[in-house]
Design an enzyme around this catalytic site. Sequence first.
Site, PDB file in Angstrom:
ATOM      1  N   HIS A 157      -1.510 100.364  34.614  1.00  0.00           N
ATOM      2  CA  HIS A 157      -2.076  99.222  33.886  1.00  0.00           C
ATOM      3  C   HIS A 157      -1.763  97.899  34.588  1.00  0.00           C
ATOM      4  O   HIS A 157      -2.638  97.300  35.178  1.00  0.00           O
ATOM      5  CB  HIS A 157      -1.635  99.176  32.422  1.00  0.00           C
ATOM      6  CG  HIS A 157      -2.006 100.385  31.642  1.00  0.00           C
ATOM      7  ND1 HIS A 157      -3.303 100.851  31.545  1.00  0.00           N
ATOM      8  CD2 HIS A 157      -1.245 101.260  30.930  1.00  0.00           C
ATOM      9  CE1 HIS A 157      -3.333 101.937  30.798  1.00  0.00           C
ATOM     10  NE2 HIS A 157      -2.107 102.215  30.420  1.00  0.00           N
ATOM     11  N   TYR A 174       3.376 113.807  27.992  1.00  0.00           N
ATOM     12  CA  TYR A 174       4.593 113.537  27.218  1.00  0.00           C
ATOM     13  C   TYR A 174       4.679 114.316  25.910  1.00  0.00           C
ATOM     14  O   TYR A 174       5.607 114.125  25.130  1.00  0.00           O
ATOM     15  CB  TYR A 174       4.789 112.040  26.982  1.00  0.00           C
ATOM     16  CG  TYR A 174       3.684 111.275  26.310  1.00  0.00           C
ATOM     17  CD1 TYR A 174       3.521 111.279  24.930  1.00  0.00           C
ATOM     18  CD2 TYR A 174       2.852 110.457  27.055  1.00  0.00           C
ATOM     19  CE1 TYR A 174       2.550 110.523  24.316  1.00  0.00           C
ATOM     20  CE2 TYR A 174       1.867 109.687  26.455  1.00  0.00           C
ATOM     21  CZ  TYR A 174       1.723 109.723  25.081  1.00  0.00           C
ATOM     22  OH  TYR A 174       0.751 108.961  24.480  1.00  0.00           O
ATOM     23  N   GLN A 196      -5.339 112.761  23.658  1.00  0.00           N
ATOM     24  CA  GLN A 196      -5.937 111.632  22.955  1.00  0.00           C
ATOM     25  C   GLN A 196      -7.468 111.693  22.944  1.00  0.00           C
ATOM     26  O   GLN A 196      -8.107 110.970  22.174  1.00  0.00           O
ATOM     27  CB  GLN A 196      -5.450 110.317  23.566  1.00  0.00           C
ATOM     28  CG  GLN A 196      -3.970 110.076  23.309  1.00  0.00           C
ATOM     29  CD  GLN A 196      -3.436 108.800  23.937  1.00  0.00           C
ATOM     30  OE1 GLN A 196      -4.195 107.924  24.336  1.00  0.00           O
ATOM     31  NE2 GLN A 196      -2.117 108.694  24.033  1.00  0.00           N
ATOM     32  N   ASP A 207      -6.784 107.272  30.946  1.00  0.00           N
ATOM     33  CA  ASP A 207      -5.777 107.022  29.919  1.00  0.00           C
ATOM     34  C   ASP A 207      -6.075 107.737  28.604  1.00  0.00           C
ATOM     35  O   ASP A 207      -5.893 108.938  28.488  1.00  0.00           O
ATOM     36  CB  ASP A 207      -5.630 105.519  29.724  1.00  0.00           C
ATOM     37  CG  ASP A 207      -4.371 105.134  28.955  1.00  0.00           C
ATOM     38  OD1 ASP A 207      -3.593 106.034  28.596  1.00  0.00           O
ATOM     39  OD2 ASP A 207      -4.159 103.941  28.718  1.00  0.00           O
ATOM     40  N   HIS A 231       8.408 107.093  31.176  1.00  0.00           N
ATOM     41  CA  HIS A 231       7.266 106.561  30.423  1.00  0.00           C
ATOM     42  C   HIS A 231       7.059 105.059  30.595  1.00  0.00           C
ATOM     43  O   HIS A 231       5.958 104.590  30.899  1.00  0.00           O
ATOM     44  CB  HIS A 231       7.428 106.888  28.940  1.00  0.00           C
ATOM     45  CG  HIS A 231       6.313 106.400  28.077  1.00  0.00           C
ATOM     46  ND1 HIS A 231       6.275 105.120  27.525  1.00  0.00           N
ATOM     47  CD2 HIS A 231       5.173 107.003  27.664  1.00  0.00           C
ATOM     48  CE1 HIS A 231       5.176 104.968  26.828  1.00  0.00           C
ATOM     49  NE2 HIS A 231       4.493 106.093  26.889  1.00  0.00           N
ATOM     50  N   HIS A 277      -3.919 110.980  29.308  1.00  0.00           N
ATOM     51  CA  HIS A 277      -3.238 111.623  28.179  1.00  0.00           C
ATOM     52  C   HIS A 277      -4.301 112.490  27.513  1.00  0.00           C
ATOM     53  O   HIS A 277      -5.047 112.028  26.634  1.00  0.00           O
ATOM     54  CB  HIS A 277      -2.700 110.589  27.192  1.00  0.00           C
ATOM     55  CG  HIS A 277      -1.861 109.510  27.796  1.00  0.00           C
ATOM     56  ND1 HIS A 277      -0.733 109.785  28.535  1.00  0.00           N
ATOM     57  CD2 HIS A 277      -1.979 108.160  27.774  1.00  0.00           C
ATOM     58  CE1 HIS A 277      -0.195 108.636  28.930  1.00  0.00           C
ATOM     59  NE2 HIS A 277      -0.931 107.640  28.489  1.00  0.00           N
TER      60      HIS A 277
END
Length: 459
Positions: free
Chosen positions: A274, A125, A65, A325, A212, A62
């Site tokens: 995960h 997303y 982030q 991630d 998701h 992502h």
Amino acid sequence: MARQTLFANEALTPSGWAQNVRVDIDGEGRIAGVTAGAKPDDVPGEVKVGALLPAPGNAHSHSFQRAMAGLTEYRSQAYDDFWTWRALMYHFVERLTPDDIEAIAAQVQMEMLEAGYAAIGEFHYLHHQPDGTPYDMPGELGARMFAAAAQTGIGYTHLPVLYMRGGMDGRPLSGGQRRFGNTLDQFGTLFEQARERLQDLPADARLGVAPHSLRAVDEDGLSFAARLHRTAPVHIHAAEQTGEVDEALTHLGGRPVAWLLDNMKIDSDWRLVHATQMTDAETAALAASGAGVVVCPITEANLGDGIFEAQQYLSAGGALALGSDSNIRISLSEELRALEHSQRLRDRERAVLATADKSCGRRMLETVAEGGASALGRDAGRIEPGALADLLALDTASSTLAGLSGDRLLDTWIFAAGDHLVSDVWAAGRHVVKDGRHIKHDAIAARFNKVMLRLRSEL
């Protein structure tokens, strides 16, 4: 792309370590030949490196982030966990403009390449404006990811995310989640725009899809996503948190991984991200299904997710890839180290993932190189003719690696050194990292720094 020739003092090939290796790369970015026992300087203009390795893909990112890294390391309330972190992330995401998102993505991709990754799977997303209104071009923010990939030269797999609801109880999206949500029709339009725009990138670019999670997508949405015309697998967050398991037991009548295996056609076309909250039975069944797992040990530690049962899963023949991630740290060597160290801390043993004939470092690198390539739809992950030239080189002239070769060299890089020993990286033959530095490092970093100064001044 011009043809290239590399000469490596040693290289990790599918048949093991080889010495004095020449690797020829054709004009399409594929390995045309691998010759052991070669002599340097036989080919004019060849690039000389120390140790040559297959470069893994980073299969779960992502990117936005990255801009939050280091900003949530405090208690926001008496008890702090993934869910309180997520609330802070939703608040942060409302501030980001399309230009911000592109600049951050380029920085992330550059850092991944400099760490030794050759490709990225962007679990994307962020689709809409902060209030949830679509942009005039619904795929605007996806196009910003493509622009970043065009600048950095990374091998790019786009994983547009389907996000439909706020939880398994069907509650609507709210707050920061409004930037994520789509109906199936809206998502179909967004997906088609992505498929058209992706053709502007090099031929190794791929398109997958990412419902998701079971929290965010219902059974109809999962089936819809799986039917889309793709060139990479379906990716889904699954069994990351105990809270997610509890929610699935309450609303679906089963644990997340067990529910997916029982209700969807889970096979080699799926990647679960995960999977840190699985029973032994789920772990064995998932490996047997042919589906793969993408683990992100640094983020999973940072968020308190739990520890993936890597040894049982790999022993059962499961496919495994690495991701970063939340991108709080972008480090290939550190991600591998955290994977093995987490197993040691849980089991109170050493060298958990080593085998009789391979060290920890070698088994992990070979596993995630192959697993990352398949997770991203790339014909890569190995140094052999026909494969995409996703390659990384280590600086064996470093004092840290002096006198070492083979598995010992690899283990020392992973467990006793770090990514500063990565000297060169090729992504589908594009030589984008030279002497440890991305070829566009200064411009990308300057743009990112400008964005970060503004964002941090607003906090």
